[in-house]
Design an enzyme around this catalytic site. Structure first.
Site, PDB file in Angstrom:
ATOM      1  N   ASP A 131     -15.306   3.041   6.681  1.00 22.92           N
ATOM      2  CA  ASP A 131     -14.277   3.897   6.097  1.00 22.92           C
ATOM      3  C   ASP A 131     -14.818   4.690   4.915  1.00 22.92           C
ATOM      4  OD1 ASP A 131     -11.465   4.807   5.930  1.00 22.92           O
ATOM      5  OD2 ASP A 131     -11.629   3.920   3.943  1.00 22.92           O
ATOM      6  N   LYS A 180      -8.641  -1.521   6.083  1.00 18.96           N
ATOM      7  CA  LYS A 180      -8.921  -2.129   4.766  1.00 18.96           C
ATOM      8  C   LYS A 180      -7.942  -3.262   4.470  1.00 18.96           C
ATOM      9  CE  LYS A 180      -9.035   2.071   3.174  1.00 18.96           C
ATOM     10  NZ  LYS A 180      -9.095   3.329   2.482  1.00 18.96           N
ATOM     11  N   HIS A 189       0.850  -1.192   0.000  1.00 20.03           N
ATOM     12  CA  HIS A 189       0.000   0.000   0.000  1.00 20.03           C
ATOM     13  C   HIS A 189       0.881   1.235   0.000  1.00 20.03           C
ATOM     14  CE1 HIS A 189      -3.524   2.514   0.690  1.00 20.03           C
ATOM     15  NE2 HIS A 189      -2.698   3.252   1.390  1.00 20.03           N
ATOM     16  N   SER A 208      -7.701   4.062   8.762  1.00 16.55           N
ATOM     17  CA  SER A 208      -8.388   3.931   7.469  1.00 16.55           C
ATOM     18  C   SER A 208      -7.644   2.935   6.575  1.00 16.55           C
ATOM     19  CB  SER A 208      -8.461   5.312   6.806  1.00 16.55           C
ATOM     20  OG  SER A 208      -8.767   5.218   5.443  1.00 16.55           O
ATOM     21  N   ARG A 264     -14.189  13.124   5.945  1.00 16.55           N
ATOM     22  CA  ARG A 264     -12.893  13.759   6.209  1.00 16.55           C
ATOM     23  C   ARG A 264     -12.445  14.604   5.026  1.00 16.55           C
ATOM     24  NH1 ARG A 264      -9.415   8.861   6.890  1.00 16.55           N
ATOM     25  NH2 ARG A 264      -7.737  10.368   6.954  1.00 16.55           N
TER      26      ARG A 264
HETATM   27  N1  URA Z   1      -5.655   6.489   2.069  1.00 23.30           N
HETATM   28  C1  URA Z   1      -6.664   5.900   2.752  1.00 23.30           C
HETATM   29  O1  URA Z   1      -7.134   4.836   2.378  1.00 23.30           O
HETATM   30  N2  URA Z   1      -7.128   6.508   3.843  1.00 23.30           N
HETATM   31  C2  URA Z   1      -6.637   7.664   4.301  1.00 23.30           C
HETATM   32  O2  URA Z   1      -7.105   8.149   5.310  1.00 23.30           O
HETATM   33  C3  URA Z   1      -5.609   8.285   3.589  1.00 23.30           C
HETATM   34  C4  URA Z   1      -5.125   7.661   2.470  1.00 23.30           C
END
Ligand code: URA
Length: 429
Positions: free
Chosen positions: A166, A192, A87, A188, A173
């Site tokens: 999320d 995931k 990621h 967040s 946000r």
């Molecule tokens: N990527 C995400 O999935 N969440 C965030 O809060 C910031 C970047």
């Protein structure tokens, strides 16, 4: 009297006054917000209190667990092979997922790369791949499993069932100035990745103007928080801190980034893209139990390209089709002789976005051919009048605003000035 266990105003007050939420309060907050019992304005106030006052490690850990519990968890154990994922916190020209997923799959490790679309100046992996004629981002869970078993690599959209909390929280946000809160970013991302069920995870935490985290101290805190969350959840997690002061590679857009990725898979491509792809592949393979694998060789000898072609075809794409090209272009020239000291990532990202490569609202369409092609990187010697960047779009009225974004993007210094910055800054495990 309300049937709810807690009151949102009390929860907000605790964080406003720098208190610590109990596990029960956190579980309730995430659940109540997901089902609509906490209003957006209340959650926005709580997010802002978290941004300003922070959270303890145990609060972040519980917040993440509560987010995971809001939806389904995937399970890849029936595949009978190790799984690994990468990621990136997002940057300009960051196309690394495209060559990386097939490269790692060459070694028999499954790579379920659930990705997103771009919002704002950072591009989205799915937007890039959608430049390939016929390619589909949406797969059922059955198709995803089948492709992981047959091809070994999948890059697709995360299903709606994965961490629904999320989806709601991130959208809120995004419009309330609270994206940058480290506890909220960490939870967040990690909710995931943990819900996705990967066995190991390599995080590419970007630092610099084109990243969420502009300075190394905050990036380090984010990386350490995410590594701890991953380990607590039994996911073997390592983070690299990498430079995002300047774009990665020589392209920022959609189709042009796909082309650059294909160049890397063909054994060529820009040095920094190759370096980061190989390093992340080594980390992913080591985390999956293959510390001696040689991904650099698999890029050179065509094995990674073979998996790429199968991966694209499996999702309806034609890996040999010509990619879309922008109808219009305009060139930006070097204003002086010297060494290119800076090519600012944020400025290039905003320019690519304004040219049509990105979207301002979720429902906007992106232009496949739009973006910025760069002709020199920091450290290069340049001559006055030499092309520095080519701006690409289907809609030439966008050139003016894109050029405005680039007004202060370039710094040229005298010969012998500062060398180019380091790409990989640190490793956190
Ligand atoms: N990527 C995400 O999935 N969440 C965030 O809060 C910031 C970047």
């Amino acid at each position: 009297m309300s049937a709810e266990k807690f009151d949102a105003v009390d929860i907000i007050g605790i964080k406003r006054d720098r208190g610590v939420l109990s596990p029960e309060q956190i579980d309730w907050t995430i659940d109540a917000y997901t089902r609509g019992a906490i209003a957006d304005e209340q959650m926005a106030a709580l997010n802002m209190a978290i941004l300003l006052n922070g959270m303890t490690r145990s609060e972040i850990s519980r917040w993440t667990a509560a987010m995971i519990a809001s939806g389904e968890r995937m399970d890849f154990s029936s595949l009978g092979k190790p799984t690994t994922d990468k990621h990136s916190t997002g940057g300009v020209g960051d196309k690394i997922t495209l060559p990386l997923a097939p490269l790692v799959a060459v070694f028999g490790v499954a790579v379920p790369q659930l990705s997103g679309r771009g919002l704002g100046h950072t591009g989205g992996t799915l937007d890039k791949l959608e430049a390939i004629p016929g390619w589909r981002a949406d797969l059922s869970n059955e198709d995803l499993m089948k492709q992981l078993a047959d091809v070994g690599a999948v890059i697709c959209a995360a299903g709606a069932g994965l961490v629904p909390a999320d989806k709601k929280l991130y959208a809120l946000r995004d419009v309330t100035g609270t994206v940058e809160a480290i506890p909220l970013i960490a939870s967040s991302i990690m909710s995931k990745k943990i819900a996705e069920g990967t066995g190991s995870l390599i995080l590419d935490v970007k630092v610099g103007s084109g990243a969420f985290m502009k300075d190394e101290e905050n990036a380090r805190e984010l990386a350490e928080t995410m590594v701890a969350l991953g380990k607590d959840a039994g996911v073997n997690t390592v983070a690299l801190l990498t430079n995002m002061a300047t774009p990665l590679g020589l392209t920022a857009g959609n189709a042009i980034e796909v082309q650059e990725s294909v160049d890397v898979l063909a054994g060529g491509g820009p040095e920094d893209v190759v370096e980061l792809t190989v390093r992340l592949a080594e980390e992913m393979l080591a985390a999956a139990g293959l510390p001696d694998a040689d991904p650099a060789a698999a890029l050179k000898d065509g094995r990674a390209m073979d998996v790429w072609k199968r991966m694209i075809s499996a999702q309806g794409g034609d890996p040999d089709a010509a990619l879309p090209q922008a109808r219009e272009s305009e060139t930006i020239y070097a204003p002086a002789d010297g060494v290119l000291l800076e090519l600012d990532a944020l400025s290039v990202g905003v320019a690519a976005w304004r040219l049509g490569a990105g979207r301002a609202r979720k429902e906007d369409a992106v232009q496949a051919g739009a973006g910025v092609r760069m002709h020199a990187k920091p450290g290069a010697q340049v001559r006055a009048g030499q092309p520095l960047m080519t701006l690409l779009t289907d809609t030439p009225e966008k050139f003016e605003r894109a050029k405005e974004a680039l007004e202060n993007a370039v710094v040229i210094g005298p010969e012998g000035s500062r060398p180019a910055q380091k790409l990989i800054i640190d490793r956190i495990s």
